[in-house]
Design a protein around this motif. Structure first.
Motif, PDB file in Angstrom:
ATOM      1  N   LYS A 236      29.673 -39.378  63.402  1.00 13.22           N
ATOM      2  CA  LYS A 236      29.687 -40.223  62.207  1.00 13.22           C
ATOM      3  C   LYS A 236      29.362 -41.671  62.574  1.00 13.22           C
ATOM      4  O   LYS A 236      28.575 -42.340  61.888  1.00 13.22           O
ATOM      5  N   ALA A 237      29.943 -42.145  63.676  1.00 10.68           N
ATOM      6  CA  ALA A 237      29.682 -43.516  64.122  1.00 10.68           C
ATOM      7  C   ALA A 237      28.215 -43.702  64.456  1.00 10.68           C
ATOM      8  O   ALA A 237      27.613 -44.742  64.144  1.00 10.68           O
ATOM      9  N   LEU A 238      27.616 -42.706  65.096  1.00 10.25           N
ATOM     10  CA  LEU A 238      26.192 -42.780  65.446  1.00 10.25           C
ATOM     11  C   LEU A 238      25.320 -42.769  64.200  1.00 10.25           C
ATOM     12  O   LEU A 238      24.464 -43.640  64.010  1.00 10.25           O
ATOM     13  N   VAL A 239      25.535 -41.782  63.349  1.00  7.87           N
ATOM     14  CA  VAL A 239      24.694 -41.595  62.163  1.00  7.87           C
ATOM     15  C   VAL A 239      24.732 -42.809  61.249  1.00  7.87           C
ATOM     16  O   VAL A 239      23.712 -43.202  60.664  1.00  7.87           O
ATOM     17  N   GLU A 240      25.893 -43.429  61.132  1.00  6.37           N
ATOM     18  CA  GLU A 240      26.043 -44.567  60.224  1.00  6.37           C
ATOM     19  C   GLU A 240      25.554 -45.882  60.821  1.00  6.37           C
ATOM     20  O   GLU A 240      25.473 -46.881  60.116  1.00  6.37           O
ATOM     21  N   THR A 241      25.209 -45.864  62.111  1.00  2.92           N
ATOM     22  CA  THR A 241      24.828 -47.115  62.783  1.00  2.92           C
ATOM     23  C   THR A 241      23.321 -47.289  62.909  1.00  2.92           C
ATOM     24  O   THR A 241      22.805 -48.388  62.674  1.00  2.92           O
ATOM     25  N   VAL A 242      22.614 -46.239  63.279  1.00  6.08           N
ATOM     26  CA  VAL A 242      21.201 -46.380  63.651  1.00  6.08           C
ATOM     27  C   VAL A 242      20.273 -45.944  62.526  1.00  6.08           C
ATOM     28  O   VAL A 242      20.672 -45.233  61.600  1.00  6.08           O
ATOM     29  N   HIS A 243      19.022 -46.386  62.660  1.00  7.19           N
ATOM     30  CA  HIS A 243      17.996 -46.043  61.672  1.00  7.19           C
ATOM     31  C   HIS A 243      17.004 -45.021  62.218  1.00  7.19           C
ATOM     32  O   HIS A 243      16.158 -44.526  61.476  1.00  7.19           O
TER      33      HIS A 243
END
Length: 280
Positions: free
Chosen positions: A223-230
């Motif tokens: 979740k932290a990854l998905v919500e951070t990067v484009h």
């Protein structure tokens, strides 16, 4: 002299990734293991709908029986001994049978944090680019190393998928980040460095995980990854037919599956052989 050509090569590769993700409604498959290193199985995977493949040097060590290894865990210890020329041959063969529209990322000696430090030269990057690779699969464990890797790869028209792991992982498969906050910070830095696809190593690769759900720790990290990067995101390690739905529900774009594929292929061969043997 080749800057525009290599930029165009990367643009084409990025479109392959976008198309694969869109085709599978936001979450696609990166098929690896035996389906990445054996051209026959690669073609079978593509015929079944796979649009992304990954040959890698530990899988090739296992496929060739290098030094008698029979498990991927043992192959990881000697993967650096597989010559880059062998990975180029594997990649070229796979490319020849699957055609130009399939995305191929390759794990090469020196692209991981190897047991024995292995240097990748400009000639090595050029060789993989010419062999038909769209990208390189990177498991470096520092931002500095990832940055250097990305710079060289991009110069030769190759995208890079790199990963975030944990210090406690059995093998050093990515930049260590323990908390979700550290995952987000690390992912943001990787994106700034130009990493084209960013993944989470689950740490489940060698644990024989078979449960339908996945641990909350992995969920919050993804979740932290998905919500951070484009950029597109990946999950790798321990993904199988039973828990894949739980991974898809995290919002990750690409599931990297190798061991589960290998196990299915192994069981199919055993069943096929037994069909022709009658030892009652």
């Amino acid at each position: 002299m080749i800057h525009a050509d290599m930029t165009r090569k990367m643009e084409i590769a990025r479109k392959k990734i976008r198309d694969a993700i869109e085709l599978d409604n936001g979450c696609t498959l990166l098929s690896t293991g035996i389906t990445g290193d054996d051209a026959r199985f690669a073609k079978a995977a593509v015929d079944a709908g796979a649009r992304m493949l990954e040959p890698n040097h530990p899988a090739v060590a296992l496929a060739r029986g290098h030094k008698g290894v029979t498990t991927m865990n043992n192959a990881e210890q000697i993967r650096h001994e597989i010559p880059i020329s062998e990975m180029a041959k594997v990649t070229h063969g796979v490319r020849q049978v699957v055609g130009p529209d399939i995305y191929i990322t390759v794990g090469v000696p020196g692209g991981f944090t190897e047991v024995v430090p292995t240097i990748l030269t400009d000639e090595d990057f050029a060789l993989m680019s010419a062999a038909g690779a769209d990208g390189l699969h990177c498991h470096k464990t520092s931002l500095e190393d990832v940055g250097d890797f990305v710079e060289k790869a991009h110069f030769y028209g190759l995208l890079v998928d790199a990963y975030i792991g944990r210090k406690s992982d059995l093998h050093p498969f990515g930049i260590p980040a323990e908390t979700p906050e550290e995952v987000a910070e690390t992912a943001a830095e990787m994106e700034k460095l130009g990493v084209d696809l960013i993944g989470i190593m689950t740490g489940m690769s060698y644990e024989g995980v078979a449960a339908g759900d996945i641990p909350d720790l992995i969920k919050v990290r993804l979740k932290a990854l998905v919500e951070t990067v484009h950029v597109p995101t990946l999950a790798e390690g321990g993904i199988n037919a039973v828990n894949q739905k739980a991974f898809r529900n995290t919002g990750v774009n690409i599931l990297v599956v190798g061991t589960a594929m290998d196990d299915m292929a192994e069981n199919a061969v055993k069943q096929a052989v037994s069909t022709f043997l009658h030892r009652d």
